[in-house]
Design an enzyme around this catalytic site. Structure first.
Site, PDB file in Angstrom:
ATOM      1  CB  ALA A 139      71.803 -35.237  47.496  1.00 40.43           C
TER       2      ALA A 139
ATOM      3  N   GLY B  26      73.405 -30.663  45.548  1.00 38.90           N
ATOM      4  CA  GLY B  26      74.683 -31.232  45.987  1.00 38.90           C
ATOM      5  C   GLY B  26      75.758 -31.145  44.903  1.00 38.90           C
TER       6      GLY B  26
ATOM      7  CD  GLU C 224      74.774 -28.265  48.859  1.00 40.32           C
ATOM      8  OE1 GLU C 224      74.374 -29.383  48.468  1.00 40.32           O
ATOM      9  OE2 GLU C 224      74.407 -27.752  49.919  1.00 40.32           O
TER      10      GLU C 224
ATOM     11  CD  GLU D  73      69.646 -28.006  47.528  1.00 39.67           C
ATOM     12  OE1 GLU D  73      69.392 -26.929  46.955  1.00 39.67           O
ATOM     13  OE2 GLU D  73      70.779 -28.515  47.536  1.00 39.67           O
TER      14      GLU D  73
HETATM   15  N1  COA Z   1      68.664 -37.825  42.362  1.00 39.57           N
HETATM   16  C1  COA Z   1      68.344 -39.034  41.859  1.00 39.57           C
HETATM   17  N2  COA Z   1      68.132 -39.247  40.555  1.00 39.57           N
HETATM   18  C2  COA Z   1      68.235 -38.203  39.728  1.00 39.57           C
HETATM   19  C3  COA Z   1      68.559 -36.918  40.179  1.00 39.57           C
HETATM   20  C4  COA Z   1      68.792 -36.747  41.555  1.00 39.57           C
HETATM   21  N3  COA Z   1      69.133 -35.566  42.088  1.00 39.57           N
HETATM   22  N4  COA Z   1      68.575 -36.070  39.121  1.00 39.57           N
HETATM   23  C5  COA Z   1      68.279 -36.829  38.041  1.00 39.57           C
HETATM   24  N5  COA Z   1      68.068 -38.102  38.406  1.00 39.57           N
HETATM   25  C6  COA Z   1      67.732 -39.248  37.562  1.00 39.57           C
HETATM   26  C7  COA Z   1      66.268 -39.214  37.135  1.00 39.57           C
HETATM   27  O1  COA Z   1      65.452 -39.788  38.150  1.00 39.57           O
HETATM   28  C8  COA Z   1      66.322 -40.078  35.891  1.00 39.57           C
HETATM   29  O2  COA Z   1      66.416 -41.431  36.261  1.00 39.57           O
HETATM   30  P1  COA Z   1      65.515 -42.540  35.492  1.00 39.57           P
HETATM   31  O3  COA Z   1      65.951 -42.442  34.057  1.00 39.57           O
HETATM   32  O4  COA Z   1      65.888 -43.831  36.143  1.00 39.57           O
HETATM   33  O5  COA Z   1      64.104 -42.120  35.680  1.00 39.57           O
HETATM   34  C9  COA Z   1      67.652 -39.695  35.270  1.00 39.57           C
HETATM   35  O6  COA Z   1      68.452 -39.160  36.336  1.00 39.57           O
HETATM   36  C10 COA Z   1      67.535 -38.624  34.201  1.00 39.57           C
HETATM   37  O7  COA Z   1      66.898 -37.494  34.753  1.00 39.57           O
HETATM   38  P2  COA Z   1      65.577 -36.810  34.102  1.00 39.57           P
HETATM   39  O8  COA Z   1      64.846 -36.097  35.172  1.00 39.57           O
HETATM   40  O9  COA Z   1      64.822 -37.805  33.309  1.00 39.57           O
HETATM   41  O10 COA Z   1      66.288 -35.780  33.086  1.00 39.57           O
HETATM   42  P3  COA Z   1      65.665 -34.424  32.530  1.00 39.57           P
HETATM   43  O11 COA Z   1      66.589 -33.969  31.461  1.00 39.57           O
HETATM   44  O12 COA Z   1      64.223 -34.580  32.218  1.00 39.57           O
HETATM   45  O13 COA Z   1      65.740 -33.387  33.771  1.00 39.57           O
HETATM   46  C11 COA Z   1      66.829 -32.282  35.644  1.00 39.57           C
HETATM   47  C12 COA Z   1      66.987 -32.987  34.273  1.00 39.57           C
HETATM   48  C13 COA Z   1      68.207 -32.021  36.202  1.00 39.57           C
HETATM   49  C14 COA Z   1      66.055 -30.955  35.454  1.00 39.57           C
HETATM   50  C15 COA Z   1      66.010 -33.205  36.589  1.00 39.57           C
HETATM   51  O14 COA Z   1      66.613 -34.497  36.569  1.00 39.57           O
HETATM   52  C16 COA Z   1      65.983 -32.750  38.018  1.00 39.57           C
HETATM   53  O15 COA Z   1      65.261 -31.816  38.348  1.00 39.57           O
HETATM   54  N6  COA Z   1      66.756 -33.408  38.901  1.00 39.57           N
HETATM   55  C17 COA Z   1      66.758 -33.123  40.307  1.00 39.57           C
HETATM   56  C18 COA Z   1      67.512 -31.859  40.613  1.00 39.57           C
HETATM   57  C19 COA Z   1      67.456 -31.544  42.094  1.00 39.57           C
HETATM   58  O16 COA Z   1      66.421 -31.264  42.646  1.00 39.57           O
HETATM   59  N7  COA Z   1      68.616 -31.606  42.736  1.00 39.57           N
HETATM   60  C20 COA Z   1      68.744 -31.313  44.129  1.00 39.57           C
HETATM   61  C21 COA Z   1      68.629 -32.540  44.924  1.00 39.57           C
HETATM   62  S1  COA Z   1      68.841 -32.208  46.664  1.00 39.57           S
END
Ligand code: COA
Length: 263
Positions: free
Chosen positions: A70, A115, A118, A138
């Site tokens: 999400a 999400g 999910e 989460e």
């Molecule tokens: N919601 C909003 N934005 C997200 C996102 C999410 N769940 N997951 C990634 N993004 C965005 C990042 O903020 C970033 O945006 P920006 O370039 O404007 O800063 C872009 O996507 C790229 O992500 P980034 O974190 O830079 O890539 P990465 O390769 O370093 O890391 C992940 C990848 C997946 C490990 C990391 O993005 C992450 O942990 N995301 C969240 C996962 C999560 O907790 N999901 C559950 C949500 S309820």
């Protein structure tokens, strides 16, 4: 018409009786904001009545993510009421996928997190590219999954494994997801769509009535208010009044391929 509809956050296309939905927020790792979920729901609902479309492939743009969850930036400042509404709406979207009368396959490359996982779990079948990663992180954000992750993960991989993944927030590679039963197949990264198409090409030759009925019967098991066995008995009996059933049995006895009309 399905083909002509434009959506803000997803791309859609119809090809060879398959409806393709691509989440198109690659720069945000296809994070699911409310608009994306609304678009997916409307796209899926639009093909419910279609007799031309025989299946759906749901994927994410690019190879880095199916969907990384999400949209954290969107919900970070939600209050209790907004959070509850977000979860209820997410459930409704995923239920629309799970109850789709046509098979829905998630073609997963890269991250399927929170999400995103999910969403993949609401689909009927999951195909993973070998670099895909799955998880429910989460609890790292101090929250539980809100789009039925606690329910569908336990259904798919069992309570013990689900609780471990949900509580540790571990990300697991595609092969481990396959061993756990979270995904149906692991294939090279560039073959997630072709593998999905291969499965749908088999399903496409079957009676659409029978396919829709299988989906209803299997889903009934997980519906609190329904008795899955009774649903199956009724569904089975109803086929004896259908043209497809007559065609299927006659074709078998005549030693030819059945030509199902969905009637
Ligand atoms: N919601 C909003 N934005 C997200 C996102 C999410 N769940 N997951 C990634 N993004 C965005 C990042 O903020 C970033 O945006 P920006 O370039 O404007 O800063 C872009 O996507 C790229 O992500 P980034 O974190 O830079 O890539 P990465 O390769 O370093 O890391 C992940 C990848 C997946 C490990 C990391 O993005 C992450 O942990 N995301 C969240 C996962 C999560 O907790 N999901 C559950 C949500 S309820």
């Amino acid at each position: 018409m399905t083909t002509a509809t434009m959506y803000e956050t997803i791309l859609t296309e119809v090809k060879n009786e398959i409806f393709y939905i691509t989440i198109n927020r690659e720069s945000k790792l296809n994070a699911l904001n409310i608009q994306t979920l609304t678009d997916i729901k409307n796209a899926v609902l639009s093909i419910y009545p279609s007799t031309d479309i025989k299946g759906v492939i749901l994927t994410g743009a690019g190879e880095k993510a199916f969907a990384a969850g999400a949209d954290i930036a969107e919900f970070a400042n939600f209050n209790v009421e907004e959070g509850t509404r977000m979860s209820a709406e997410g459930h409704a979207v995923l239920n629309a996928i799970e109850n789709c009368p046509k098979p829905v396959i998630a073609a997963v490359n890269g991250f399927a997190l929170g999400g995103g996982n999910e969403l993949a779990m609401a689909c009927h079948i999951r195909i993973a590219g070998e670099k895909a990663k799955f998880g429910q992180p989460e609890v790292n954000l101090g929250i539980t999954p809100g789009y039925a992750g606690t329910q569908r993960l336990a259904q798919l991989i069992g309570k013990g494994r689900a609780l471990e993944l949900l509580m540790t927030a571990d990300l697991i590679p595609a092969q481990r997801a396959y061993e756990m039963g979270l995904v149906n197949h692991v294939v090279p990264v560039d073959q997630v769509i072709t593998k999905s198409e291969e499965i749908l090409s088999k399903i496409k030759t079957k009676s659409p009535l029978a396919i829709a009925s299988v989906i209803r019967c299997v889903n009934a098991h997980y519906e609190k208010k329904l008795d899955g066995n009774n649903v199956e008995i009724n569904e089975f009996g109803n086929f004896f009044g259908s043209e497809d059933f007559k065609e299927g049995t006659v074709a078998f006895m005549e030693k030819r391929k059945a030509d199902f009309k969905g009637k």
